[in-house]
Scaffold this motif. Structure first.
Motif, short mmCIF file in Angstrom:
data_model
loop_
_atom_site.label_atom_id
_atom_site.label_comp_id
_atom_site.label_asym_id
_atom_site.label_seq_id
_atom_site.Cartn_x
_atom_site.Cartn_y
_atom_site.Cartn_z
N GLY A 139 12.59 92.04 1.71
CA GLY A 139 13.93 92.21 2.28
C GLY A 139 14.76 90.96 2.48
O GLY A 139 15.80 91.03 3.15
N CYS A 155 14.63 84.97 -5.60
CA CYS A 155 14.64 85.21 -4.16
C CYS A 155 14.22 83.93 -3.42
O CYS A 155 13.27 83.25 -3.82
CB CYS A 155 13.70 86.36 -3.82
SG CYS A 155 13.64 86.69 -2.06
N GLY A 159 10.11 83.59 -4.14
CA GLY A 159 10.39 83.15 -5.51
C GLY A 159 10.33 84.23 -6.57
O GLY A 159 10.27 83.90 -7.76
N TRP A 160 10.33 85.51 -6.20
CA TRP A 160 10.39 86.54 -7.24
C TRP A 160 11.73 86.41 -7.97
O TRP A 160 12.74 86.09 -7.36
CB TRP A 160 10.30 87.96 -6.62
CG TRP A 160 8.96 88.30 -6.01
CD1 TRP A 160 8.03 87.44 -5.53
CD2 TRP A 160 8.44 89.61 -5.82
NE1 TRP A 160 6.95 88.11 -5.03
CE2 TRP A 160 7.17 89.47 -5.21
CE3 TRP A 160 8.89 90.91 -6.10
CZ2 TRP A 160 6.37 90.55 -4.86
CZ3 TRP A 160 8.10 91.99 -5.75
CH2 TRP A 160 6.84 91.81 -5.15
S1 FES Z 1 11.27 88.79 0.00
FE1 FES Z 1 12.00 88.28 -1.91
S2 FES Z 1 10.32 87.43 -2.91
FE2 FES Z 1 9.54 88.01 -1.00
#
Ligand code: FES
Ligand SMILES: [Fe+2]
Length: 431
Positions: A139, A155, A159-160
């Motif tokens: 989130g 993110c 890091g995704w």
């Molecule tokens: S909340 Fe986005 S990679 Fe974990």
């Protein structure tokens, strides 16, 4: 009174002279040069820089009671206004997210639209992508510290990385394999006419029409000369309905723009020598453009009762879907241009309205800036009405108001049975 003012000016001049006395002539010359440069800079900005006029939600059209700030007055109006039977709050259609100029390559921004958070970013390929701002992992908000990697967004939390085209997760830095089902929601989006738009349909149906390109903007023949932004406390439908409310023009918009936007003072005698005259017609367009409608406006100015034909302006206001209007100007010697008027619901009863002006590149910027400012004064008179009125589902209309009823029937095409409706819990008063 005049004698007092004269004495005051003399005293001020004497005080300035006394303060400057110890300065040497070269220093005084330097000071004069600085003042001259500041004046030239002001003049340059007035003539050539784009106009930027941004208003917060409480800044236009609220009259605070004694002891209340304008912000508190705005909250009070929202609270005490009884909600009638409202149409659904988010019509299906294209909505403006932001201007192209506001998003550089590899930049990401968080935009609130339709009660959702959208992360909009420009990939390294120059394309814009709009995805849900909240990462499906845990989130985090991708637009707050997230990085653009190629055409993906990374993110800031773990890091995704997600691909802008289809939302697919392309990388989980600490996982052996990225599961196929990991995706983020993407919003259908497009960029044209100097802005980025997203498509919304309550049932997730793909766009059924597209936004027309304005060739003169795309080719650079008309250039950007400024924008205004307002937050308005009303249902979205109130704003486009204004085009079919022909009678309000000869009441609300007749007083000269010199008398300003505050409706308490627009009928002041001082400015009564100049008045605007409007001849207007509103009609829906036939198939296949039935999602469009047109308001034809002939504007004239009367000074001391005499028609001043040099200031006749013809405007075609073409509404495209529920939230975009092209206001095309045509003037005999001031030239041609367009104001793009966009209404974007931020939350159920809060609208962000922008006007961006593009005008013939060979016209001095001060002309479109004046047009935009004049439009803004007239628009803020409507804002003062919208911010304080309530929506009436069964209004008392006379024969001459018939276009309003036709407009309501036309606008109803943008709602579906599943379009979300307003609930009192949604009435967030915190802005
Ligand atoms: S909340 Fe986005 S990679 Fe974990
Ligand atoms: Fe109006």
């Amino acid at each position: 009174m005049e004698r007092e003012a004269g004495a005051g000016l003399l005293a001020l001049g004497a005080a300035v002279g006394w303060l400057l006395r110890p300065l040497s002539p070269p220093l005084l010359a330097g000071l004069a040069l600085l003042l001259l440069l500041a004046a030239l800079r002001w003049l340059y900005r007035l003539c050539f820089a784009p106009l930027q006029l941004l208003r917060a939600a409480h800044q236009v059209g609220y009259i605070p009671e004694p002891g209340l700030s304008k912000c508190q007055a705005a909250g009070q109006v929202r609270r005490r206004r009884k909600r009638g039977e409202l149409p659904p709050v988010y019509p299906n259609g294209w909505y403006r997210l932001l201007d192209s100029l506001q998003l550089r390559v590899a930049e990401v921004k968080n935009i609130t639209i339709l009660g959702e958070q959208v992360a909009v970013y420009r990939g390294q390929d120059g394309q814009t992508y709009a995805v849900d701002a909240y990462c499906p992992h845990l989130g985090a908000n991708l637009a707050v510290g997230g990085r653009v990697m190629g055409n993906c967004i990374e993110c800031p939390f773990h890091g995704w990385q997600f691909r802008g085209e289809d939302g697919k997760c392309t990388k989980i830095p600490y996982a052996e394999k990225v599961p196929d089902f990991v995706k983020i929601k993407t919003w259908p989006s497009c960029e044209l006419n100097g802005a980025v738009f997203v498509w919304y349909h309550c049932d997730g149906i793909d766009p059924s029409w597209s936004i027309p390109e304005q060739d003169e903007i795309q080719s650079g023949e008309w250039v950007y000369r400024g924008r205004t932004e307002h937050y308005i406390n009303s249902h979205i439908q109130e704003i486009p309905e204004n085009a079919a409310d022909i009678a309000h023009l000869s009441h609300l918009h007749t007083p000269s723009i010199l008398s300003g936007a505050d409706l308490r003072y627009t009928s002041a005698r001082l400015w009564g020598f100049a008045q605007h005259d409007w001849k207007v017609e509103w009609n829906p367009e036939p198939e296949p453009n039935n999602h469009c409608s047109r308001m034809l406006v002939n504007h004239a100015l009367r000074i001391l009762g005499h028609h001043c034909s040099l200031l006749d302006v013809r405007v075609v206001a073409r509404q495209v879907g529920p939230g975009i209007v092209y206001l095309l100007f045509n003037h005999s010697f001031l030239g041609h241009g367009i104001i793009l008027h966009c209404v974007t619901p931020v939350e159920p009863l809060l609208q962000r309205v922008t006007h961006s002006i593009y005008y013939q590149a060979n016209m001095p910027a001060i002309i479109p800036k004046f047009i935009l400012k004049a439009e803004c004064i007239q628009f803020e008179r409507d804002v003062m009405i919208w911010n304080n009125k309530k929506y009436i589902s069964k209004p008392l209309l006379v024969k001459e108001d018939s276009a309003i009823a036709r407009h309501r029937r036309w606008y109803a095409q943008f709602y579906s049975p599943n379009s979300p409706r307003f609930t009192t819990q949604q009435d967030n008063l915190d802005w």
